[in-house]
Design an enzyme around this catalytic site. Structure first.
Site, PDB file in Angstrom:
ATOM      1  N   VAL A   2      35.834  31.249  43.034  1.00 49.67           N
ATOM      2  CA  VAL A   2      35.081  32.012  44.034  1.00 49.67           C
ATOM      3  C   VAL A   2      34.273  31.058  44.905  1.00 49.67           C
ATOM      4  O   VAL A   2      33.701  30.086  44.409  1.00 49.67           O
ATOM      5  CB  VAL A   2      34.107  32.999  43.338  1.00 49.67           C
ATOM      6  CG1 VAL A   2      33.295  33.780  44.351  1.00 49.67           C
ATOM      7  CG2 VAL A   2      34.844  33.920  42.385  1.00 49.67           C
ATOM      8  N   CYS A   3      34.227  31.342  46.191  1.00 44.02           N
ATOM      9  CA  CYS A   3      33.302  30.680  47.106  1.00 44.02           C
ATOM     10  C   CYS A   3      32.899  31.719  48.145  1.00 44.02           C
ATOM     11  O   CYS A   3      33.079  32.915  47.933  1.00 44.02           O
ATOM     12  CB  CYS A   3      33.917  29.429  47.740  1.00 44.02           C
ATOM     13  SG  CYS A   3      35.267  29.745  48.871  1.00 44.02           S
ATOM     14  N   ARG A   4      32.378  31.288  49.253  1.00 45.02           N
ATOM     15  CA  ARG A   4      31.939  32.245  50.268  1.00 45.02           C
ATOM     16  C   ARG A   4      33.106  32.967  50.926  1.00 45.02           C
ATOM     17  O   ARG A   4      33.106  34.167  51.072  1.00 45.02           O
ATOM     18  CB  ARG A   4      31.090  31.544  51.330  1.00 45.02           C
ATOM     19  CG  ARG A   4      30.574  32.494  52.399  1.00 45.02           C
ATOM     20  CD  ARG A   4      29.758  31.765  53.453  1.00 45.02           C
ATOM     21  NE  ARG A   4      29.301  32.697  54.447  1.00 45.02           N
ATOM     22  CZ  ARG A   4      30.054  33.129  55.462  1.00 45.02           C
ATOM     23  NH1 ARG A   4      31.297  32.720  55.595  1.00 45.02           N
ATOM     24  NH2 ARG A   4      29.566  33.984  56.336  1.00 45.02           N
TER      25      ARG A   4
ATOM     26  N   GLY B  36      36.710  31.647  50.553  1.00 36.92           N
ATOM     27  CA  GLY B  36      37.983  31.334  49.919  1.00 36.92           C
ATOM     28  C   GLY B  36      38.461  29.910  50.147  1.00 36.92           C
ATOM     29  O   GLY B  36      39.322  29.423  49.415  1.00 36.92           O
TER      30      GLY B  36
ATOM     31  N   THR C 285      32.970  35.766  48.330  1.00 31.86           N
ATOM     32  CA  THR C 285      31.871  36.708  48.107  1.00 31.86           C
ATOM     33  C   THR C 285      31.662  37.620  49.312  1.00 31.86           C
ATOM     34  O   THR C 285      31.172  38.734  49.156  1.00 31.86           O
ATOM     35  CB  THR C 285      30.553  35.973  47.789  1.00 31.86           C
ATOM     36  OG1 THR C 285      30.253  35.057  48.844  1.00 31.86           O
ATOM     37  CG2 THR C 285      30.630  35.233  46.464  1.00 31.86           C
TER      38      THR C 285
END
Length: 190
Positions: free
Chosen positions: A67-69, A71, A96
């Site tokens: 997961v990141c902001r 992708g 997210t």
């Protein structure tokens, strides 16, 4: 990573509700993670993950969702872990941002600007100031041109030197991720 290694927020929500949640590794900076993260996720910043991927592999034998902001960093983390031999990797599609847009809950901490927004502020400010300064100082606009070239390279290479530099500022660091703590949590969580 190929498209089959992507997991949508809707599918992840269903897995969580059914009690079949995969391990969630959030590869954003500690500051970004503190601001908002998916409950139950572990913060392993991208640079830490790359440095300690061999140690992480011994504790990640089940499905893992990165997961990141948005992708992009998660895809980079996925590539690093896949090269190290970890199967069953997926990236949360849209990160997210998409998770929250899908109506899913994020645990929230102190609000702060994410790295991408900071990059836009710094790059835009430099271009604006050097553009205006170019009226009085011939050649000042070339600094803005260099920033534009750097942003173009960042888009093409899917990396961002300005983002890396900004992530090192005290504002963005937050508490440092201790890999030993993360590994202990991974060991103790079924």
């Amino acid at each position: 990573m190929n498209t089959s290694s992507v997991l949508t927020p809707t599918v992840l929500q269903r897995l969580v509700q059914e009690g079949r949640a995969p391990r969630l590794l959030d590869v954003r900076t500690p500051g970004e993670f503190r601001t908002a993260h998916i409950p139950g996720s572990y913060n392993v910043p991208l640079n830490t993950l790359r440095e300690h991927r061999a140690e992480l592999l011994t504790h990640l034998d089940e499905d893992v969702v990165l997961v990141c902001r948005s992708g992009a960093r998660a895809a980079q983390a996925g590539q690093a872990l896949a090269e190290a031999g970890l199967p069953n990797l997926r990236v949360l599609e849209g990160g997210t941002v998409a998770w929250e847009t899908a109506g899913a809950f994020l645990e929230r901490g102190p609000e702060r600007w994410d790295i991408e927004r900071q990059v836009r502020l710094v790059a835009g400010s430099v271009v604006l100031v050097t553009g205006l300064a170019g009226i009085f100082l011939p050649g000042a606009h070339l600094i803005g041109t260099a920033i534009g070239a750097g942003l173009t390279y960042a888009a093409v290479s899917n990396s961002c030197a300005m983002g890396v530099l900004l992530s090192r500022l005290p504002y963005n660091r937050g508490p440092r991720t201790d890999i030993r703590t993360v590994l202990a949590e991974l060991r103790s969580t079924p």
